[in-house]
Design a protein around this motif. Structure first.
Motif, PDB file in Angstrom:
ATOM      1  N   LEU A 182     -18.952 -71.058 -63.471  1.00  0.00           N
ATOM      2  CA  LEU A 182     -19.151 -70.774 -62.138  1.00  0.00           C
ATOM      3  C   LEU A 182     -19.095 -68.509 -62.646  1.00  0.00           C
ATOM      4  N   CYS A 203     -10.751 -73.927 -63.235  1.00  0.00           N
ATOM      5  CA  CYS A 203     -12.772 -74.766 -63.049  1.00  0.00           C
ATOM      6  C   CYS A 203     -14.055 -73.910 -63.412  1.00  0.00           C
ATOM      7  N   SER A 204     -12.282 -73.542 -65.024  1.00  0.00           N
ATOM      8  CA  SER A 204     -14.139 -73.031 -65.817  1.00  0.00           C
ATOM      9  C   SER A 204     -14.979 -73.443 -65.946  1.00  0.00           C
ATOM     10  N   GLU A 234      -8.195 -66.621 -54.898  1.00  0.00           N
ATOM     11  CA  GLU A 234      -9.083 -66.760 -56.276  1.00  0.00           C
ATOM     12  C   GLU A 234      -8.393 -66.565 -57.172  1.00  0.00           C
ATOM     13  N   LEU A 293     -17.971 -69.064 -57.585  1.00  0.00           N
ATOM     14  CA  LEU A 293     -17.157 -69.799 -57.436  1.00  0.00           C
ATOM     15  C   LEU A 293     -16.458 -69.533 -56.329  1.00  0.00           C
ATOM     16  N   GLY A 331     -11.499 -67.658 -63.409  1.00  0.00           N
ATOM     17  CA  GLY A 331     -12.407 -69.265 -63.473  1.00  0.00           C
ATOM     18  C   GLY A 331     -11.760 -70.150 -62.536  1.00  0.00           C
TER      19      GLY A 331
END
Ligand SMILES: Cc1ncc(COP(=O)(O)O)c(C=O)c1O
Length: 403
Positions: free
Chosen positions: A346, A341-342, A365, A351, A375
């Motif tokens: 965020l 999700c980098s 996470e 995130l 990320g």
């Protein structure tokens, strides 16, 4: 309709995954971090690695049969238990395991901690490959042993081993054990025979014990091949393999696993330490379920793997088509999918907030697997498809409304 489409309400069963958000010493993260999400708020938990599927009926039947006898005194671990494990390894994984190599243990995490404490001197170190399953770090830390990080290379959306660095870490005079996640949690990669041989040779050269945690080794996506370290007999002198039916058949609460050590001297050293702490016994129901699952659970597992593969394909397709700003790392094994999700830009807190408080989906996470996981998010796909679909739509809404 598949048997895996059935939705079971796991709330109020003391499920760590579902009820851990409300109570419990061990799963306090929910309470401490997200107090607003207790009660009836319908967050979808996709974190800890167990499945929202019923265990195989053959296991439930075997447990029920034993419950018909009302006495649960001290029990022995029968030969048939060891035979069932060896037969499974031979038939499903293609390698030969001797019964006497197996040390039963109440869970792989405790076994790993015992191995670290019992086999390493106070100043010795463990090599790990982060981002990796977090107890690989807690084991050495809580037992005051050092850690050498052979960080995996992440390039063009895929992971590989930095062999030069691996050799440098193993050559450290204090390096004593290498803990391998095979298949790797959280990245979902299978290590090839060539990679295993290369790691094995480096460990042999520097006299480093290999602890190959193969707990996810039955959860191999159809079409992929798993090679156990146990099949590579040239490394048996220096090898510990940990395995269990707990991930495969959803039996983690029954606390029963195997530590398999071919070398008698190493085995005596490990088992001697375990016995010094009177921790060599496993639970009666764990033994019964292991035997039933390994003897009769094959067809159930084959069906499960097809369902998991379809859940994976659904997730990959959804994210590719509707959320191109995040990326699914190719997943060859496990029901855990590692998502980059980098590109959302965020930081950690933002995130986590996006997934947990806005999407109301609770993943593991990425940063809990080491800073190398920053990320990323790890999503557990072992749930009925309708729940997975709902979770993906929630994630989409949260990401799109934040863009
Ligand atoms: C790589 C790995 N090892 C071990 C475990 C847990 O093992 P146990 O429940 O037998 O302690 C997990 C659970 O997620 C895991 O992913």
């Amino acid at each position: 309709m598949s048997q895996f489409d059935t939705i079971y309400n796991r709330e109020y069963t003391d499920s760590a995954k579902w009820d851990g958000r409300k109570q419990g010493e061990n799963f306090i993260r929910w309470q401490r971090t997200y107090p607003s999400l207790h009660g009836d708020d319908a967050i979808i938990p996709m974190w800890v690695a167990d499945m929202d599927f019923a265990a195989p009926q053959v296991v439930i039947d075997a447990l029920k049969e034993r419950l018909e006898h009302p006495i649960f005194g001290y029990t022995m671990t029968p030969d048939s238990y060891f035979e069932a494990i060896c037969d499974w390894m031979q038939e499903r994984q293609g390698w030969h395991c001797e019964q006497e190599w197996i040390c039963p243990h109440a869970g792989i995490v405790p076994a790993l901690f015992f191995a670290v404490a019992g086999l390493l001197a106070a100043d010795e170190k463990v090599v790990i490959q982060p981002p990796v399953y977090y107890p690989f770090m807690y084991g050495p830390q809580r037992n005051e042993r050092g850690i050498l990080r052979n960080t995996l290379i992440y390039k063009d959306g895929a992971y590989s081993i930095d062999f030069e660095d691996f050799e440098a870490k193993c050559a450290d005079p204090k390096a004593k054990m290498f803990i391998l996640s095979h298949p790797h949690n959280p990245i979902g990669r299978l290590w090839s025979e060539a990679e295993l041989v290369r790691m094995g040779e480096i460990c042999a050269k520097h006299d480093v014990i290999i602890f190959s945690d193969e707990i996810h080794s039955d959860l191999i996506m159809p079409g992929e091949d798993f090679v156990s370290f146990g099949a590579l007999t040239q490394f048996h002198d220096n090898l510990i393999i940990a395995n269990a039916p707990s991930k495969t058949f959803n039996l983690a609460g029954l606390k029963c696993s195997s530590v398999i050590i071919p070398n008698a001297t190493l085995r005596d050293q490990y088992q001697g330490y375990v016995m010094q702490h009177a921790a060599e016994r496993v639970n009666l129901f764990g033994v019964i379920s292991t035997e039933a699952a390994y003897r009769h659970g094959g067809p159930w597992l084959d069906e499960l793997l097809v369902y998991l593969k379809d859940n994976l394909t659904l997730t990959e397709t959804f994210i590719r088509d509707r959320l191109p700003m995040i990326k699914v790392i190719p997943c060859q094994a496990t029901y855990l999918v590692w998502i980059d999700c980098s590109a959302l830009g965020l930081d950690r807190e933002a995130l986590d907030h996006l997934f947990i408080e806005e999407a109301r989906v609770y993943p593991d996470e990425g940063h809990i697997f080491g800073d190398e996981g920053d990320g990323f998010m790890r999503l557990n796909l072992a749930c009925p498809r309708s729940i997975l679909e709902e979770a993906l739509v929630r994630i989409e809404k949260a990401i799109v409304s934040n863009a």
